[in-house]
Design a protein around this motif. Structure first.
Motif, PDB file in Angstrom:
ATOM      1  N   ARG A  73       0.879  -1.232   0.012  1.00 57.85           N
ATOM      2  CA  ARG A  73       0.007   0.033  -0.047  1.00 57.85           C
ATOM      3  C   ARG A  73       0.690   1.290  -0.054  1.00 57.85           C
ATOM      4  N   ASP A  74       2.038   1.146   0.569  1.00 60.96           N
ATOM      5  CA  ASP A  74       2.940   2.430   0.799  1.00 60.96           C
ATOM      6  C   ASP A  74       4.171   2.101   0.280  1.00 60.96           C
ATOM      7  N   PRO A  75       4.306   1.701  -1.044  1.00 66.94           N
ATOM      8  CA  PRO A  75       5.536   1.299  -1.797  1.00 66.94           C
ATOM      9  C   PRO A  75       6.683   2.561  -1.856  1.00 66.94           C
ATOM     10  N   MET A  76       6.136   3.804  -1.925  1.00 65.36           N
ATOM     11  CA  MET A  76       6.926   4.793  -2.015  1.00 65.36           C
ATOM     12  C   MET A  76       7.676   5.184  -0.795  1.00 65.36           C
ATOM     13  N   GLU A  77       6.714   5.163   0.458  1.00 61.70           N
ATOM     14  CA  GLU A  77       7.456   5.454   1.642  1.00 61.70           C
ATOM     15  C   GLU A  77       8.349   4.230   2.175  1.00 61.70           C
ATOM     16  N   VAL A  78       8.051   3.190   1.716  1.00 60.80           N
ATOM     17  CA  VAL A  78       9.112   2.154   2.294  1.00 60.80           C
ATOM     18  C   VAL A  78      10.376   2.295   1.257  1.00 60.80           C
ATOM     19  N   ARG A  79      10.428   2.586   0.037  1.00 59.97           N
ATOM     20  CA  ARG A  79      11.580   2.978  -0.688  1.00 59.97           C
ATOM     21  C   ARG A  79      12.637   4.131  -0.125  1.00 59.97           C
ATOM     22  N   ARG A  80      11.710   4.804   0.426  1.00 55.57           N
ATOM     23  CA  ARG A  80      12.746   6.333   1.026  1.00 55.57           C
ATOM     24  C   ARG A  80      13.287   5.667   2.084  1.00 55.57           C
ATOM     25  N   ARG A  81      13.115   4.761   2.763  1.00 56.98           N
ATOM     26  CA  ARG A  81      13.495   4.181   4.125  1.00 56.98           C
ATOM     27  C   ARG A  81      14.407   3.070   3.942  1.00 56.98           C
ATOM     28  N   ILE A  82      14.655   2.481   2.740  1.00 56.26           N
ATOM     29  CA  ILE A  82      15.583   1.367   2.736  1.00 56.26           C
ATOM     30  C   ILE A  82      16.522   1.474   1.824  1.00 56.26           C
ATOM     31  N   GLY A  83      17.675   0.798   1.795  1.00 55.48           N
ATOM     32  CA  GLY A  83      18.829   0.842   0.869  1.00 55.48           C
ATOM     33  C   GLY A  83      19.008  -0.969   0.675  1.00 55.48           C
ATOM     34  N   VAL A  84      19.088  -0.934  -0.705  1.00 58.40           N
ATOM     35  CA  VAL A  84      19.158  -2.429  -1.260  1.00 58.40           C
ATOM     36  C   VAL A  84      20.417  -2.597  -1.904  1.00 58.40           C
ATOM     37  N   MET A  85      20.939  -3.821  -1.620  1.00 52.70           N
ATOM     38  CA  MET A  85      22.076  -3.982  -2.198  1.00 52.70           C
ATOM     39  C   MET A  85      22.179  -5.406  -2.793  1.00 52.70           C
ATOM     40  N   PRO A  86      21.513  -5.595  -4.221  1.00 49.47           N
ATOM     41  CA  PRO A  86      21.294  -7.045  -4.636  1.00 49.47           C
ATOM     42  C   PRO A  86      22.771  -7.567  -4.876  1.00 49.47           C
ATOM     43  N   GLU A  87      22.269  -9.055  -5.093  1.00 51.25           N
ATOM     44  CA  GLU A  87      23.494  -9.789  -5.458  1.00 51.25           C
ATOM     45  C   GLU A  87      24.322  -9.373  -6.657  1.00 51.25           C
ATOM     46  N   ARG A  88      23.756  -8.898  -7.686  1.00 51.82           N
ATOM     47  CA  ARG A  88      24.496  -8.570  -8.876  1.00 51.82           C
ATOM     48  C   ARG A  88      23.770  -7.128  -9.127  1.00 51.82           C
ATOM     49  N   PRO A  89      24.612  -6.236  -8.432  1.00 51.77           N
ATOM     50  CA  PRO A  89      24.385  -4.790  -8.329  1.00 51.77           C
ATOM     51  C   PRO A  89      24.370  -4.000  -9.729  1.00 51.77           C
ATOM     52  N   SER A  90      24.756  -4.438 -10.774  1.00 46.18           N
ATOM     53  CA  SER A  90      24.626  -3.742 -12.047  1.00 46.18           C
ATOM     54  C   SER A  90      24.906  -2.399 -11.901  1.00 46.18           C
ATOM     55  N   LEU A  91      26.258  -2.336 -11.732  1.00 47.10           N
ATOM     56  CA  LEU A  91      26.933  -0.953 -11.669  1.00 47.10           C
ATOM     57  C   LEU A  91      27.143  -0.543 -12.880  1.00 47.10           C
ATOM     58  N   TYR A  92      27.362   0.763 -13.168  1.00 48.89           N
ATOM     59  CA  TYR A  92      27.905   1.368 -14.545  1.00 48.89           C
ATOM     60  C   TYR A  92      29.277   1.162 -14.421  1.00 48.89           C
ATOM     61  N   GLU A  93      29.712   0.340 -15.363  1.00 48.70           N
ATOM     62  CA  GLU A  93      31.074   0.237 -15.387  1.00 48.70           C
ATOM     63  C   GLU A  93      31.993   1.186 -16.114  1.00 48.70           C
ATOM     64  N   ARG A  94      31.675   1.799 -17.136  1.00 50.47           N
ATOM     65  CA  ARG A  94      32.148   2.756 -17.730  1.00 50.47           C
ATOM     66  C   ARG A  94      32.281   4.080 -17.041  1.00 50.47           C
ATOM     67  N   GLN A  95      31.343   4.270 -16.097  1.00 55.06           N
ATOM     68  CA  GLN A  95      31.208   5.483 -15.014  1.00 55.06           C
ATOM     69  C   GLN A  95      32.227   5.239 -13.910  1.00 55.06           C
ATOM     70  N   THR A  96      32.519   6.363 -13.375  1.00 57.65           N
ATOM     71  CA  THR A  96      33.346   6.535 -12.224  1.00 57.65           C
ATOM     72  C   THR A  96      32.591   5.893 -11.162  1.00 57.65           C
ATOM     73  N   VAL A  97      33.389   5.660 -10.012  1.00 59.16           N
ATOM     74  CA  VAL A  97      32.886   5.451  -8.765  1.00 59.16           C
ATOM     75  C   VAL A  97      31.955   6.557  -8.132  1.00 59.16           C
ATOM     76  N   GLU A  98      32.448   7.824  -8.145  1.00 59.21           N
ATOM     77  CA  GLU A  98      31.684   8.672  -7.799  1.00 59.21           C
ATOM     78  C   GLU A  98      30.265   9.052  -8.452  1.00 59.21           C
ATOM     79  N   ALA A  99      30.394   8.774  -9.841  1.00 57.35           N
ATOM     80  CA  ALA A  99      29.231   9.000 -10.750  1.00 57.35           C
ATOM     81  C   ALA A  99      28.034   8.002 -10.420  1.00 57.35           C
ATOM     82  N   ASN A 100      28.594   6.667 -10.101  1.00 59.55           N
ATOM     83  CA  ASN A 100      27.551   5.632  -9.748  1.00 59.55           C
ATOM     84  C   ASN A 100      26.762   5.793  -8.543  1.00 59.55           C
TER      85      ASN A 100
END
Length: 316
Positions: A73-100
Motif C-alpha cells: 500500500r505504501d511502496p514509495m514510503e518504504v523505498r525512501r527508508r530502505i537501502g538495497v544491495m542486490p547480489e548482482r548490483p548492475s553498476l555502470y562499469e564505464r562510469q566513475t565510482v563517484e558517478a555511480n
C-alpha cells in the motif's frame, strides 16, 4: 525506540510463481538495530523475501511492513527508508565510482547530494578511488561501491543479498566489518548469505528457510543448541585430574559427560545459562582452561536441519 514496532514485519507472507510456491506463510520480525541473516539452500525463498520487502514483488497472501509502512500500500514510503544491495548490483562499469553513487543520491532528491556521496565513499573506504572507472575495480571494491550506493541516503533499513558473494577472505572480512559498523550506528540489516561462519559471527539472529518455509529462527547459539544439544567442550592445559572430575560430576546441570586426557565434553541442561558456572567450578578445582566452545558450529546445525524431513512431509 521503546515500544516501537519492529523495523521489518512479515505476517503469513506467501508468494507464488505460476504453480510454484516460493514463500509459504512466512512470519518473522526484525527488531530495530538488529542484524538478521536469512539462511537456506537455493530456491528456499530468501531472495523472494528481500524482493518483497524492497517493493519489487507483492505478496499474494499476508502482509509485510517496513517501519510500519505496508510494502503493497505504501511502496514509495518504504523505498525512501530502505537501502538495497542486490547480489548482482548492475553498476555502470564505464562510469566513475563517484558517478555511480551520485546517480542514486540525486535520485533520492537529497539536499546535499555531493556531501552525501563523499560521506558514503569515505565510509566504504573508496574516497581515494572516486574518479576510477568502476570497470577497473576488483570484485571486492565493486561490492563496496554497491554498498555505498545503498547507504548514500542514510536509510534506517538495509536489505543485502549475498553481500560477500564471490569475495576473497580478506574482502569478505572487510565487508563484514562495514555491515557491523552500520548496525552499530543504528541501521537494521536483513541479509541473505550462504557463508554460515560469517552468519555466526555477524548476525544477532538467523532464520533458516527451506522450500519457502521458515524452519527455525533464533540466535546462532539457540539454533546450535536446539539441533545439536547443549554440549560444550572444555580444553585444559594439563590432564583432567581428580579434582576437575569431581567439579564436573558434582554440578547438577551436567546431564552427560565424555572424558579425554586433556579435554572434557559435557551436555548441560542449558549451555548458555550453565557454562559460566561450569567454568567457575573447574577454575576453583585448579584446572587451567585453554578454551571453552560449543560442540559443533552453525554450519553443522544447518546441515542437521537440512537432513531432516520437512514438517508435514510424507518422508519417514
Amino acid at each position: 525506540m521503546k515500544g516501537a514496532e519492529p523495523a521489518i514485519v512479515c505476517e503469513a507472507v506467501s508468494r507464488r510463481f505460476g504453480e510454484r510456491l516460493a514463500l509459504s506463510g512466512l512470519t518473522l520480525a526484525v527488531e530495530r538495530g538488529e542484524i538478521l541473516g536469512l539462511l537456506g539452500p537455493n530456491g528456499s525463498g530468501k531472495t523472494t523475501t528481500l524482493r518483497i520487502l524492497a517493493t519489487l514483488l507483492q505478496p499474494h497472501d499476508g502482509a509485510a511492513r517496513v517501519l510500519s509502512f505496508d510494502v503493497a500500500r505504501d511502496p514509495m514510503e518504504v523505498r525512501r527508508r530502505i537501502g538495497v544491495m542486490p547480489e548482482r548490483p548492475s553498476l555502470y562499469e564505464r562510469q566513475t565510482v563517484e558517478a555511480n553513487v551520485s546517480f542514486w543520491a540525486e535520485a533520492h532528491g537529497l539536499a546535499d547530494p555531493g556531501g552525501a556521496v563523499r560521506e558514503a565513499l569515505r565510509f566504504v573506504g573508496l574516497e581515494d578511488r572516486r574518479r576510477d572507472p568502476v570497470g577497473s575495480l576488483s570484485k571486492g571494491l565493486k561490492q563496496r561501491v554497491a554498498l555505498a550506493r545503498a547507504i548514500v541516503h542514510r536509510p534506517p533499513v538495509l536489505l543485502l543479498d549475498e553481500p560477500s558473494s564471490g569475495l576473497d577472505p580478506s574482502a569478505a572480512a572487510a565487508m563484514e566489518g562495514l555491515i557491523r559498523d552500520l548496525a552499530r550506528d543504528g541501521a537494521t540489516v536483513l541479509l541473505n548469505t550462504h557463508r554460515l561462519a560469517e552468519a555466526e559471527r555477524l548476525c544477532d539472529r538467523v532464520a533458516i528457510l527451506r522450500e519457502g518455509r521458515l524452519l527455525r529462527i533464533g540466535t546462532p547459539r539457540q539454533v546450535r543448541a536446539a539441533l545439536l544439544g547443549h554440549i560444550v567442550e572444555v580444553e585444559l592445559a594439563g590432564i583432567v585430574d581428580a579434582p576437575a572430575q569431581r567439579a564436573v560430576e558434582s554440578f547438577p546441570a551436567v546431564r552427560e559427560t565424555w572424558w579425554a586426557p586433556s579435554a572434557i565434553r559435557v551436555r548441560l541442561a542449558d549451555a548458555e545459562r550453565d557454562t559460566p558456572e561450569l567454568v567457575a567450578r573447574l577454575v576453583s578445582a585448579g584446572a587451567r582452561i585453554i578454551a571453552v566452545r560449543p560442540a559443533g558450529d552453525l554450519e553443522r546445525a544447518y546441515l542437521e536441519l537440512m537432513s531432516q524431513p520437512l514438517p508435514g512431509s510424507l518422508a519417514a
